[in-house]
Design an enzyme around this catalytic site. Sequence first.
Site, PDB file in Angstrom:
ATOM      1  N   LYS A 129       0.858  -1.214  -0.068  1.00  0.00           N
ATOM      2  CA  LYS A 129       0.158  -0.034   0.054  1.00  0.00           C
ATOM      3  C   LYS A 129       0.857   1.176   0.015  1.00  0.00           C
ATOM      4  CE  LYS A 129      -4.316  -1.450   0.733  1.00  0.00           C
ATOM      5  NZ  LYS A 129      -4.830  -2.014   2.240  1.00  0.00           N
ATOM      6  N   HIS A 132       1.731   6.863   2.698  1.00  0.00           N
ATOM      7  CA  HIS A 132       1.077   8.306   2.663  1.00  0.00           C
ATOM      8  C   HIS A 132       1.486   9.159   3.569  1.00  0.00           C
ATOM      9  CE1 HIS A 132      -1.652   7.250   5.953  1.00  0.00           C
ATOM     10  NE2 HIS A 132      -2.041   6.141   5.288  1.00  0.00           N
ATOM     11  N   HIS A 135       1.743   8.340   7.536  1.00  0.00           N
ATOM     12  CA  HIS A 135       2.971   7.737   7.667  1.00  0.00           C
ATOM     13  C   HIS A 135       4.478   8.436   8.070  1.00  0.00           C
ATOM     14  CE1 HIS A 135       0.577   4.381   5.969  1.00  0.00           C
ATOM     15  NE2 HIS A 135       0.741   3.794   7.098  1.00  0.00           N
TER      16      HIS A 135
HETATM   17  N1  ARG Z   1      -0.353   0.067   9.726  1.00  0.00           N
HETATM   18  C1  ARG Z   1      -1.166   0.974  10.441  1.00  0.00           C
HETATM   19  C2  ARG Z   1      -1.803   1.769   9.442  1.00  0.00           C
HETATM   20  O1  ARG Z   1      -1.011   2.191   8.570  1.00  0.00           O
HETATM   21  C3  ARG Z   1      -0.331   1.524  11.530  1.00  0.00           C
HETATM   22  C4  ARG Z   1      -0.171   0.584  12.672  1.00  0.00           C
HETATM   23  C5  ARG Z   1       0.036   1.058  13.948  1.00  0.00           C
HETATM   24  N2  ARG Z   1       0.549   0.439  14.908  1.00  0.00           N
HETATM   25  C6  ARG Z   1      -0.206  -0.469  15.823  1.00  0.00           C
HETATM   26  N3  ARG Z   1       0.642  -1.093  16.291  1.00  0.00           N
HETATM   27  N4  ARG Z   1      -1.399  -0.948  15.477  1.00  0.00           N
HETATM   28  O2  ARG Z   1      -2.699   2.454   9.516  1.00  0.00           O
END
Ligand code: ARG
Length: 572
Positions: A129, A132, A135
């Site tokens: 993905k 963005h 992030h």
């Molecule tokens: N991968 C997730 C996203 O892009 C964020 C992860 C955040 N960390 C966690 N421990 N849930 O939305």
Amino acid sequence: MNEKMTVASLIANALGETDGNNYVKFLETPPDRKMGDLAFPCFQLAKTLRKAPPMIAKDLCEKIEAARTPDLVDNVQVAGGYLNFFLNRKAVTEAVIGAVLTQRDDYGKSDEGAGKKVLVEFSSPNIAKPFHIGHLVSTALGSSLERIYKFLGYDTVKINHLGDWGTQFGKLISAYKRWGNEEAVRQDPIDELLKIYVQFHKEAETQPELEDEARAYFKALEDGNEEVTRLWKFFVEASLTEFNRMYDMLGISFDSYAGESFYSDKMPEVVDIMRAKNILEESDGAQVVRFEDDNMPPCIILKSDGSTIYATRDIAAAVYRKRHYDFFKNIYVVGTPQALHFKQVFSCLDKMGMDCAEGCVHVGFGYVRFPDRVLSTRHGDVVLLEDVLTEAVEKTREIILQSATSKHVEDLDYVSEKIGVGAVLYAFLKNGRERDIIFTWKDMLDFEGESGPYVQYAYARGKSVLRKTAEMGIDYSGADLGLATSDEEYALVMLLNRFQSVVREASEKYEPCVVTRYVTELAQQFNKFYNNCSIMKAEDSVRDARLKLTEAACICIRSALNLIGVEVVEKM
Ligand code: ARG
């Protein structure tokens, strides 16, 4: 320099006590320096001493004047119920500048975190993905927080909790087997994988059996099927290559990439513990944990088909981290829209009774808004990090080329990259993290406003003077700092003195913006000093004292910028 402790001890002694620590927290910095460097409000003593605050101030003032030796404190004055302390500028300047110039890069560091482990989880993009802008905010904030905690002596671990597991990988595998092309994925992994993923969703609308196929593939992945696992690994690695290119640009690395998949085999235990604690309830075939708080919806642990979800993996991750790292803090830098998710996860951990929730902190942040939308629209509505960074570097290069003073800079590529990337990081860390970030190129690259380039420029200016004096063979190490105590100089010294407490405040609030604001103030004050106190045209002895101040300011600006992840350039 611990001037607060010195003053607090004077107050304690005047009250017939020995421990100044009790009074440090009451000391204030007066809004106007004409009222002294530190003020002690006597109001809180009125009750115990049964006297009016102005009387207390007067008594204390006499006692302190009679007892003190005139070194750090020059003068004590009564102003209503306040006691104002004027410090000796020469003594303060010698103490502060002496400390900066001997400790150098270590100035401001502390060992208060020794032996305590702080995990900072940040960035955490999703495999296949786009990376963005959210992030990027997480990356900037998390990396800065990690630097801040490390600076205070904590043993830090940087974790990238990759989104590399979940039913969407079943869909991706199904899509790839139908329409995938290995070469195309290698060329442009995220674009290509996203394309076939979108295609999958479109076709599944008319062919619902695709969903069953995807479910079967994810099941195969969970069961460790060799071929499916190989494909999944390929997606992960191809995506990581792309992400790493951006991390390199940002100068960021991680200690652990244990993402969601890492916990796939650690969830059955979590479910067992929950069963044993009797906190799982059935709801429409799913297993959920309910909370006493009516505002909090139940947290799904197992879906009706028995598969786990995002939250289950986060619970397993916290349990693992507690055991593996025995953390003091476990910080999650994730956008505020996930606040409820973390509240649920932490509450589940509480109910499991394993003290894993203690020390877990969700550090949220707002959205990024682009009012001027001059970003490339190659990706439609998603604003991609790489586009932002590349554009920032290009724009910086243009500005430098148009500048009368900077256009001859030697290493234009290098300088534009550091300034451009630094400008983006600065813009993201400028304001309190809960507020939305309003991103405009104009503000971000305004060399005269509150921006990364402005601070970088102050540093480069200072360094240029220091280089010149080195070329001239000037040795200012023995300078008399008593010659650099004008208002402008003293204000700079007092700012340098605040560095450590600023870093501590940033850590306590999980707010790198405290450091960003500080370094901006430092650069502004340095510029005021630089413009008002001429260095090279001053008498030798004064020039030397000012050079010491300049060197100390440069050291502190560099350290502070480093804490927000911005790398300085020596010339610009
Ligand atoms: N991968 C997730 C996203 O892009 C964020 C992860 C955040 N960390 C966690 N421990 N849930 O939305």
